[in-house]
Design a protein around this motif. Structure first.
Motif, PDB file in Angstrom:
ATOM      1  N   ASN A   1       3.729   3.196   5.840  1.00 30.90           N
ATOM      2  CA  ASN A   1       4.691   2.228   5.292  1.00 30.90           C
ATOM      3  C   ASN A   1       3.977   1.062   4.612  1.00 30.90           C
ATOM      4  OD1 ASN A   1       7.145   3.506   5.961  1.00 30.90           O
ATOM      5  ND2 ASN A   1       6.932   2.842   8.075  1.00 30.90           N
ATOM      6  N   LYS A   2       2.908   0.589   5.232  1.00 33.48           N
ATOM      7  CA  LYS A   2       2.119  -0.506   4.650  1.00 33.48           C
ATOM      8  C   LYS A   2       1.542  -0.083   3.298  1.00 33.48           C
ATOM      9  CE  LYS A   2      -2.411  -2.563   5.489  1.00 33.48           C
ATOM     10  NZ  LYS A   2      -3.512  -2.660   6.441  1.00 33.48           N
ATOM     11  N   TRP A   3       0.937   1.093   3.254  1.00 33.01           N
ATOM     12  CA  TRP A   3       0.328   1.577   2.015  1.00 33.01           C
ATOM     13  C   TRP A   3       1.377   1.882   0.952  1.00 33.01           C
ATOM     14  CZ3 TRP A   3      -2.954   5.370   5.338  1.00 33.01           C
ATOM     15  CH2 TRP A   3      -3.960   4.650   5.998  1.00 33.01           C
ATOM     16  N   PHE A   4       2.548   2.336   1.375  1.00 29.63           N
ATOM     17  CA  PHE A   4       3.645   2.553   0.441  1.00 29.63           C
ATOM     18  C   PHE A   4       4.066   1.222  -0.186  1.00 29.63           C
ATOM     19  CE2 PHE A   4       8.217   2.696  -0.412  1.00 29.63           C
ATOM     20  CZ  PHE A   4       8.287   3.773  -1.295  1.00 29.63           C
TER      21      PHE A   4
ATOM     22  N   LEU B   1       0.765   4.662  -1.920  1.00 29.62           N
ATOM     23  CA  LEU B   1       1.413   5.941  -1.643  1.00 29.62           C
ATOM     24  C   LEU B   1       2.777   5.988  -2.305  1.00 29.62           C
ATOM     25  CD1 LEU B   1       0.794   6.359   2.219  1.00 29.62           C
ATOM     26  CD2 LEU B   1      -0.559   7.310   0.349  1.00 29.62           C
ATOM     27  N   THR B   2       3.220   7.193  -2.578  1.00 32.66           N
ATOM     28  CA  THR B   2       4.589   7.429  -3.023  1.00 32.66           C
ATOM     29  C   THR B   2       5.198   8.451  -2.074  1.00 32.66           C
ATOM     30  OG1 THR B   2       3.930   9.201  -4.538  1.00 32.66           O
ATOM     31  CG2 THR B   2       4.052   6.973  -5.446  1.00 32.66           C
ATOM     32  N   LYS B   3       6.499   8.553  -2.093  1.00 37.04           N
ATOM     33  CA  LYS B   3       7.178   9.539  -1.257  1.00 37.04           C
ATOM     34  C   LYS B   3       7.478  10.772  -2.094  1.00 37.04           C
ATOM     35  CE  LYS B   3       9.149   8.717   2.640  1.00 37.04           C
ATOM     36  NZ  LYS B   3      10.109   8.528   3.674  1.00 37.04           N
TER      37      LYS B   3
ATOM     38  N   ARG C   1      -5.604   1.879 -12.866  1.00 40.18           N
ATOM     39  CA  ARG C   1      -6.624   2.388 -11.944  1.00 40.18           C
ATOM     40  C   ARG C   1      -7.450   1.243 -11.347  1.00 40.18           C
ATOM     41  NH1 ARG C   1      -6.974   7.499 -10.933  1.00 40.18           N
ATOM     42  NH2 ARG C   1      -6.106   8.988 -12.391  1.00 40.18           N
ATOM     43  N   PHE C   2      -7.823   0.265 -12.171  1.00 41.89           N
ATOM     44  CA  PHE C   2      -8.571  -0.884 -11.652  1.00 41.89           C
ATOM     45  C   PHE C   2      -7.734  -1.654 -10.631  1.00 41.89           C
ATOM     46  CE2 PHE C   2     -11.499  -0.698 -15.412  1.00 41.89           C
ATOM     47  CZ  PHE C   2     -12.662  -0.591 -14.676  1.00 41.89           C
ATOM     48  N   GLN C   3      -6.480  -1.867 -10.929  1.00 42.21           N
ATOM     49  CA  GLN C   3      -5.588  -2.562  -9.996  1.00 42.21           C
ATOM     50  C   GLN C   3      -5.453  -1.761  -8.712  1.00 42.21           C
ATOM     51  OE1 GLN C   3      -4.227  -5.563 -10.308  1.00 42.21           O
ATOM     52  NE2 GLN C   3      -3.103  -5.459  -8.386  1.00 42.21           N
ATOM     53  N   TYR C   4      -5.287  -0.453  -8.837  1.00 38.77           N
ATOM     54  CA  TYR C   4      -5.158   0.443  -7.686  1.00 38.77           C
ATOM     55  C   TYR C   4      -6.404   0.365  -6.810  1.00 38.77           C
ATOM     56  CZ  TYR C   4      -4.621   4.938  -5.222  1.00 38.77           C
ATOM     57  OH  TYR C   4      -4.531   5.917  -4.271  1.00 38.77           O
ATOM     58  N   LEU C   5      -7.573   0.417  -7.437  1.00 38.83           N
ATOM     59  CA  LEU C   5      -8.819   0.361  -6.673  1.00 38.83           C
ATOM     60  C   LEU C   5      -8.983  -0.982  -5.972  1.00 38.83           C
ATOM     61  CD1 LEU C   5     -11.222   2.201  -9.136  1.00 38.83           C
ATOM     62  CD2 LEU C   5     -10.278   3.079  -6.987  1.00 38.83           C
ATOM     63  N   ASP C   6      -8.564  -2.057  -6.621  1.00 39.89           N
ATOM     64  CA  ASP C   6      -8.640  -3.385  -6.023  1.00 39.89           C
ATOM     65  C   ASP C   6      -7.734  -3.473  -4.797  1.00 39.89           C
ATOM     66  OD1 ASP C   6      -9.588  -6.113  -6.003  1.00 39.89           O
ATOM     67  OD2 ASP C   6      -7.587  -6.686  -6.710  1.00 39.89           O
ATOM     68  N   VAL C   7      -6.527  -2.971  -4.920  1.00 34.45           N
ATOM     69  CA  VAL C   7      -5.590  -2.969  -3.793  1.00 34.45           C
ATOM     70  C   VAL C   7      -6.126  -2.076  -2.676  1.00 34.45           C
ATOM     71  CG1 VAL C   7      -3.276  -2.254  -3.058  1.00 34.45           C
ATOM     72  CG2 VAL C   7      -3.566  -3.529  -5.183  1.00 34.45           C
ATOM     73  N   LYS C   8      -6.672  -0.938  -3.058  1.00 32.92           N
ATOM     74  CA  LYS C   8      -7.193   0.013  -2.073  1.00 32.92           C
ATOM     75  C   LYS C   8      -8.326  -0.598  -1.242  1.00 32.92           C
ATOM     76  CE  LYS C   8      -8.974   4.699  -1.984  1.00 32.92           C
ATOM     77  NZ  LYS C   8      -9.401   5.826  -2.795  1.00 32.92           N
ATOM     78  N   LYS C   9      -9.176  -1.405  -1.870  1.00 29.96           N
ATOM     79  CA  LYS C   9     -10.276  -2.063  -1.146  1.00 29.96           C
ATOM     80  C   LYS C   9      -9.758  -2.958  -0.030  1.00 29.96           C
ATOM     81  CE  LYS C   9     -13.402  -2.455  -5.064  1.00 29.96           C
ATOM     82  NZ  LYS C   9     -14.016  -3.402  -5.999  1.00 29.96           N
ATOM     83  N   LYS C  10      -8.595  -3.567  -0.241  1.00 35.19           N
ATOM     84  CA  LYS C  10      -8.028  -4.512   0.717  1.00 35.19           C
ATOM     85  C   LYS C  10      -7.127  -3.847   1.753  1.00 35.19           C
ATOM     86  CE  LYS C  10      -8.050  -7.943  -2.928  1.00 35.19           C
ATOM     87  NZ  LYS C  10      -7.229  -8.671  -3.888  1.00 35.19           N
ATOM     88  N   ALA C  11      -6.887  -2.552   1.609  1.00 38.23           N
ATOM     89  CA  ALA C  11      -5.880  -1.880   2.423  1.00 38.23           C
ATOM     90  C   ALA C  11      -6.363  -1.447   3.797  1.00 38.23           C
ATOM     91  CB  ALA C  11      -5.344  -0.665   1.677  1.00 38.23           C
TER      92      ALA C  11
ATOM     93  N   TYR D   1       4.462  11.490   2.416  1.00 37.94           N
ATOM     94  CA  TYR D   1       3.771  10.510   1.587  1.00 37.94           C
ATOM     95  C   TYR D   1       2.594  11.199   0.888  1.00 37.94           C
ATOM     96  CZ  TYR D   1       6.194   6.633   3.884  1.00 37.94           C
ATOM     97  OH  TYR D   1       7.140   5.755   4.321  1.00 37.94           O
ATOM     98  N   VAL D   2       2.369  10.814  -0.351  1.00 35.10           N
ATOM     99  CA  VAL D   2       1.220  11.299  -1.119  1.00 35.10           C
ATOM    100  C   VAL D   2       0.571  10.131  -1.821  1.00 35.10           C
ATOM    101  CG1 VAL D   2       2.098  13.656  -1.454  1.00 35.10           C
ATOM    102  CG2 VAL D   2       2.667  11.874  -3.116  1.00 35.10           C
ATOM    103  N   LYS D   3      -0.696  10.266  -2.121  1.00 33.32           N
ATOM    104  CA  LYS D   3      -1.415   9.186  -2.820  1.00 33.32           C
ATOM    105  C   LYS D   3      -0.828   9.008  -4.211  1.00 33.32           C
ATOM    106  CE  LYS D   3      -5.535  10.352  -0.301  1.00 33.32           C
ATOM    107  NZ  LYS D   3      -5.433  11.780  -0.071  1.00 33.32           N
TER     108      LYS D   3
END
Length: 89
Positions: A69-72, A77-79, A22-32, A84-86
């Motif tokens: 595609n970028k977020w995937f 995101l997953t397919k 979750r921490f990694q996900y949130l870090d990536v999400k901030k930069k997305a 696509y879904v979060k």
């Protein structure tokens, strides 16, 4: 008793891994997101279809597809079938 201890240890490991992910996900999400519109598009993903999101945000379908595609590729995101879904939310 050893089986119960093993199960408890595995549950703890699972909890710690979930926290780390979750921490990694949130870090990536901030930069997305490069704009509030992109962030809003992400929020709507999985709750509305492509055409509805594009209409809501005045965004072209091509732009939204590129964002998905970028977020995937970033792991946000997953397919699920053709959609696509979060990944975590």
């Amino acid at each position: 008793m050893a089986t119960e201890e093993l199960e408890n240890s595995l549950k703890k490991i699972e909890q710690y891994l979930e926290i780390l992910v979750r921490f990694q996900y949130l870090d990536v999400k901030k930069k997305a997101f490069e704009s509030e519109t992109e962030e809003r598009a992400f929020e709507l993903t999985g709750t509305m279809g492509r055409n509805e999101i594009c209409k809501e945000l005045s965004m072209s379908p091509n732009t939204l597809s590129k964002l998905w595609n970028k977020w995937f590729d970033m792991g946000l995101l997953t397919k699920q079938g053709n959609s696509y879904v979060k990944a975590l939310e």
